[in-house]
Design a protein around this motif. Structure first.
Motif, short mmCIF file in Angstrom:
data_model
loop_
_atom_site.label_atom_id
_atom_site.label_comp_id
_atom_site.label_asym_id
_atom_site.label_seq_id
_atom_site.Cartn_x
_atom_site.Cartn_y
_atom_site.Cartn_z
N TYR A 1 0.82 -1.21 0.00
CA TYR A 1 0.00 0.00 0.00
C TYR A 1 0.86 1.26 0.00
CZ TYR A 1 -3.35 3.52 1.51
OH TYR A 1 -4.13 4.64 1.60
N ASN A 2 1.94 1.25 0.78
CA ASN A 2 2.78 2.44 0.88
C ASN A 2 3.67 2.66 -0.33
OD1 ASN A 2 1.94 3.58 3.23
ND2 ASN A 2 3.47 2.59 4.49
N SER A 3 4.13 1.60 -0.94
CA SER A 3 5.05 1.74 -2.07
C SER A 3 4.84 0.61 -3.07
CB SER A 3 6.49 1.74 -1.55
OG SER A 3 7.37 1.90 -2.63
N PRO A 4 3.82 0.73 -3.90
CA PRO A 4 3.55 -0.36 -4.85
C PRO A 4 4.67 -0.55 -5.88
CG PRO A 4 2.02 1.47 -5.18
CD PRO A 4 2.83 1.78 -3.97
N ASP A 5 5.34 0.52 -6.27
CA ASP A 5 6.44 0.40 -7.23
C ASP A 5 7.59 -0.42 -6.64
OD1 ASP A 5 5.08 1.88 -9.12
OD2 ASP A 5 6.01 3.77 -8.50
N ARG A 6 7.96 -0.11 -5.44
CA ARG A 6 9.05 -0.84 -4.77
C ARG A 6 8.64 -2.29 -4.53
NH1 ARG A 6 13.81 -2.38 -4.27
NH2 ARG A 6 14.63 -2.65 -2.20
N ALA A 7 7.38 -2.50 -4.15
CA ALA A 7 6.91 -3.87 -3.91
C ALA A 7 6.98 -4.69 -5.19
CB ALA A 7 5.48 -3.84 -3.37
N SER A 8 6.65 -4.07 -6.31
CA SER A 8 6.71 -4.81 -7.58
C SER A 8 8.16 -5.13 -7.95
CB SER A 8 6.03 -4.04 -8.70
OG SER A 8 6.75 -2.88 -9.03
N GLU A 9 9.09 -4.23 -7.62
CA GLU A 9 10.50 -4.50 -7.88
C GLU A 9 10.99 -5.67 -7.03
OE1 GLU A 9 12.62 -0.89 -7.13
OE2 GLU A 9 11.65 0.18 -8.78
N VAL A 10 10.55 -5.74 -5.78
CA VAL A 10 10.95 -6.83 -4.89
C VAL A 10 10.41 -8.16 -5.41
CG1 VAL A 10 10.64 -7.79 -2.57
CG2 VAL A 10 11.21 -5.37 -2.85
N VAL A 11 9.13 -8.17 -5.81
CA VAL A 11 8.54 -9.40 -6.34
C VAL A 11 9.26 -9.82 -7.62
CG1 VAL A 11 6.44 -10.38 -7.36
CG2 VAL A 11 6.30 -9.03 -5.26
N SER A 12 9.58 -8.87 -8.46
CA SER A 12 10.30 -9.17 -9.70
C SER A 12 11.68 -9.76 -9.40
CB SER A 12 10.45 -7.91 -10.54
OG SER A 12 11.18 -8.15 -11.69
#
Length: 55
Positions: free
Chosen positions: A22-33
């Protein structure tokens, strides 16, 4: 580990993951990637290892 402690720990991790997304969807997607890349590379390396054993 007692069952209640394990349940509480799992819920804390789930809440933290939701909060992070919720706070940082861009960073979360980078981590999942990045995690996905590690998994794919591990499977490819294991396949290469098994291929080497069979040859």
């Amino acid at each position: 580990m007692p069952a209640k402690a394990k349940t509480v720990l799992i819920w804390l991790v789930v809440i933290f993951v939701i909060f992070a997304i919720y706070n940082s969807p861009d960073r979360a997607s980078e981590v999942v990637s990045a995690i996905w890349d590690v998994v794919v590379n591990a499977v490819a390396a294991f396949g290469e290892f098994l291929g080497g054993l069979l040859n």
